[in-house]
Design an enzyme around this catalytic site. Structure first.
Site, PDB file in Angstrom:
ATOM      1  N   THR A  41      -2.476 -18.702   5.909  1.00 27.27           N
ATOM      2  CA  THR A  41      -2.185 -19.438   7.140  1.00 27.27           C
ATOM      3  C   THR A  41      -3.446 -19.664   7.961  1.00 27.27           C
ATOM      4  OG1 THR A  41       0.056 -18.635   7.200  1.00 27.27           O
ATOM      5  CG2 THR A  41      -0.858 -19.282   9.302  1.00 27.27           C
ATOM      6  N   TYR A  55       4.402 -25.138   7.126  1.00 22.35           N
ATOM      7  CA  TYR A  55       3.094 -25.778   6.956  1.00 22.35           C
ATOM      8  C   TYR A  55       2.545 -25.452   5.567  1.00 22.35           C
ATOM      9  CZ  TYR A  55       2.111 -20.972   8.037  1.00 22.35           C
ATOM     10  OH  TYR A  55       2.131 -19.616   8.006  1.00 22.35           O
ATOM     11  N   SER A  88      -0.640 -16.509   0.006  1.00 20.00           N
ATOM     12  CA  SER A  88      -0.868 -15.179  -0.593  1.00 20.00           C
ATOM     13  C   SER A  88       0.374 -14.576  -1.246  1.00 20.00           C
ATOM     14  CB  SER A  88      -1.472 -14.207   0.425  1.00 20.00           C
ATOM     15  OG  SER A  88      -0.497 -13.708   1.300  1.00 20.00           O
ATOM     16  N   THR A 121      -1.443 -13.522   5.222  1.00 25.68           N
ATOM     17  CA  THR A 121      -1.019 -12.217   5.725  1.00 25.68           C
ATOM     18  C   THR A 121       0.068 -11.565   4.861  1.00 25.68           C
ATOM     19  OG1 THR A 121       0.628 -13.225   7.193  1.00 25.68           O
ATOM     20  CG2 THR A 121      -1.559 -12.798   8.123  1.00 25.68           C
ATOM     21  N   ASP A 122       0.765 -12.372   4.042  1.00 26.48           N
ATOM     22  CA  ASP A 122       1.932 -11.816   3.328  1.00 26.48           C
ATOM     23  C   ASP A 122       1.559 -10.679   2.373  1.00 26.48           C
ATOM     24  OD1 ASP A 122       3.562 -13.481   4.718  1.00 26.48           O
ATOM     25  OD2 ASP A 122       4.058 -14.808   3.052  1.00 26.48           O
ATOM     26  N   LYS A 194       2.265  -5.166   7.116  1.00 24.56           N
ATOM     27  CA  LYS A 194       2.798  -6.279   7.922  1.00 24.56           C
ATOM     28  C   LYS A 194       4.187  -5.879   8.390  1.00 24.56           C
ATOM     29  CE  LYS A 194       3.465 -11.275   7.923  1.00 24.56           C
ATOM     30  NZ  LYS A 194       3.287 -12.555   7.228  1.00 24.56           N
ATOM     31  N   GLU A 314      14.950  17.019  -4.429  1.00 21.68           N
ATOM     32  CA  GLU A 314      15.885  17.579  -5.419  1.00 21.68           C
ATOM     33  C   GLU A 314      15.107  18.242  -6.567  1.00 21.68           C
ATOM     34  OE1 GLU A 314      19.221  16.993  -4.908  1.00 21.68           O
ATOM     35  OE2 GLU A 314      18.752  15.791  -3.134  1.00 21.68           O
TER      36      GLU A 314
HETATM   37  C1  SIN Z   1       0.219 -16.422   3.266  1.00 25.46           C
HETATM   38  O1  SIN Z   1       0.386 -15.197   3.172  1.00 25.46           O
HETATM   39  O2  SIN Z   1      -0.610 -17.019   2.575  1.00 25.46           O
HETATM   40  C2  SIN Z   1       1.063 -17.226   4.195  1.00 25.46           C
HETATM   41  C3  SIN Z   1       1.465 -16.496   5.400  1.00 25.46           C
HETATM   42  C4  SIN Z   1       0.325 -16.094   6.286  1.00 25.46           C
HETATM   43  O3  SIN Z   1      -0.844 -16.196   5.978  1.00 25.46           O
HETATM   44  O4  SIN Z   1       0.643 -15.652   7.419  1.00 25.46           O
END
Ligand code: SIN
Length: 357
Positions: A41, A55, A88, A121-122, A194, A314
């Site tokens: 992004t 986008y 990503s 960010t993903d 995230k 366990e």
């Molecule tokens: C991505 O991870 O490429 C899209 C979402 C982002 O960057 O926030």
């Protein structure tokens, strides 16, 4: 005689002057930072300046990103390279390996002082943790992204990029492992995750907190991770060509063993089970995981909770040779297990890694 003395004095004076100029130049010389762009992004372009979803991620190239924030050149001599241009969510092992090789090659050069990586960010936290384990340098590696596309009103990318360069150019960032800089905060690769789908304040390190802040434009560190990383990692500088297949299976109520059975059938080398609570496993899933373990597939107990350590529970889990993930979340436990399996299949050795990294 008088003349000789005068010449000697002049030579000494000039030498001192040259030395002072060199020292002053060394003190004011800007570090050389390379920005590696991967998409996301931060390089996203939308049809309108009010669109913050829907986008195209990774639409802008590295030169456009650099030219959009000329202020970064006040902190460092900047060069840029495009590694890939992806959203990503589509990250692959091959891109990780290419990125790691490039970061290691760049940081081995005496004239490169640090690297900034622009990234979606993903999966940013996964790439950050992978690099944290394979980079063979103390020099700063700073990852940065954005939650709003570059075309949006109040896009967060430009300030985040400026802050990332400020951190990479700062001597205090040496030896801290791979860092994630966004929204005025510095987080460490091991613990950051995230936490919000759309908010700019999405990156948090649950249970640990930030390593530092960008206070009024100045990076300040307050703490650092004690876990092994970069030059202290046994995976550092490794020239990998592939990574073992490790799947994450998410535990829920009414769990059956469908996905575990499928993973065994597909020939995976490891399974990370994102269990309930303290890595608890539904009885149906446990039977299938015990079968996987008996066949030599390494099983890691993790948690879907989002914070806290997975510790022995366990008695049956120990008998079935399941590994405890400590505080790594499932997506990071998967990466550590992938790297661990490039070295060993010894379960005690792998459990030790989960305590050390
Ligand atoms: C991505 O991870 O490429 C899209 C979402 C982002 O960057 O926030």
């Amino acid at each position: 005689m008088k003349h000789k003395f005068y010449l000697l004095f002049l030579a000494a004076f000039m030498l001192l002057g040259l030395q002072c100029t060199a020292m002053a130049a060394a003190q004011t010389a800007k570090p050389n930072i390379v920005i590696l762009a991967t998409g996301g992004t931060i390089a996203g372009s939308a049809a309108s300046d009010t669109a913050t979803t829907g986008y195209k991620a990774g639409a802008l190239g590295i030169d456009q990103l650099i030219n959009a924030v000329p202020e970064i050149k006040n902190y460092a001599n900047i060069t840029g390279e495009q590694i890939c241009s992806i959203d990503s969510k589509d990250m692959t092992n091959d891109i990780w390996i290419k990125l790691a090789d490039r970061v290691n090659a760049l940081l081995a050069k005496p004239n490169v002082d640090g690297v900034v990586i622009t990234h979606g960010t993903d999966t940013l936290e996964e790439t950050a943790f992978f690099l944290n384990l394979v980079v063979n340098s103390n020099k700063p590696v700073v990852m940065v992204g954005a939650m709003r596309p570059a075309t949006a009103i109040s896009a967060d990318g430009p300030m985040n990029l400026l802050d990332a360069v400020r951190v990479a150019a700062d001597k205090a960032a040496f030896g801290k492992g791979v860092l994630v800089v966004m929204n005025d905060e510095i987080n460490g690769a091991r613990d950051v995750t995230k936490t919000n789908t759309t908010n700019v304040a999405t990156f948090k390190s649950p249970g640990f907190g930030v390593l530092g802040y960008i206070n009024g434009g100045v990076p300040e560190f307050y703490q650092q991770s004690l876990r092994r990383h970069t030059v202290n990692s046994e995976f550092r500088g490794e020239h990998l060509t592939s990574l073992p297949d490790v799947k994450v299976v998410y535990g829920t109520a009414n769990d059956d063993s469908l996905f575990i059975d499928a993973a065994i059938k597909a020939g995976v080398k490891g399974i990370v089970y994102a269990g309930t609570g303290n890595g608890s496993i539904h009885k149906n899933a446990e039977k299938a995981l015990a079968k996987a373990s008996a066949q030599g597939i390494v099983v890691v107990r993790c948690s879907r909770v989002g914070s806290g350590a997975v510790v022995p529970a366990e008695a049956s889990y120990a008998k079935e040779h399941f590994i405890d993930s400590d505080t790594l979340n499932p997506q990071k436990a998967r990466i550590l297990l992938q790297l661990a399996l490039t070295k060993t299949h010894n379960l005690s050795a792998i459990q030790k890694m989960f305590k050390e990294y």
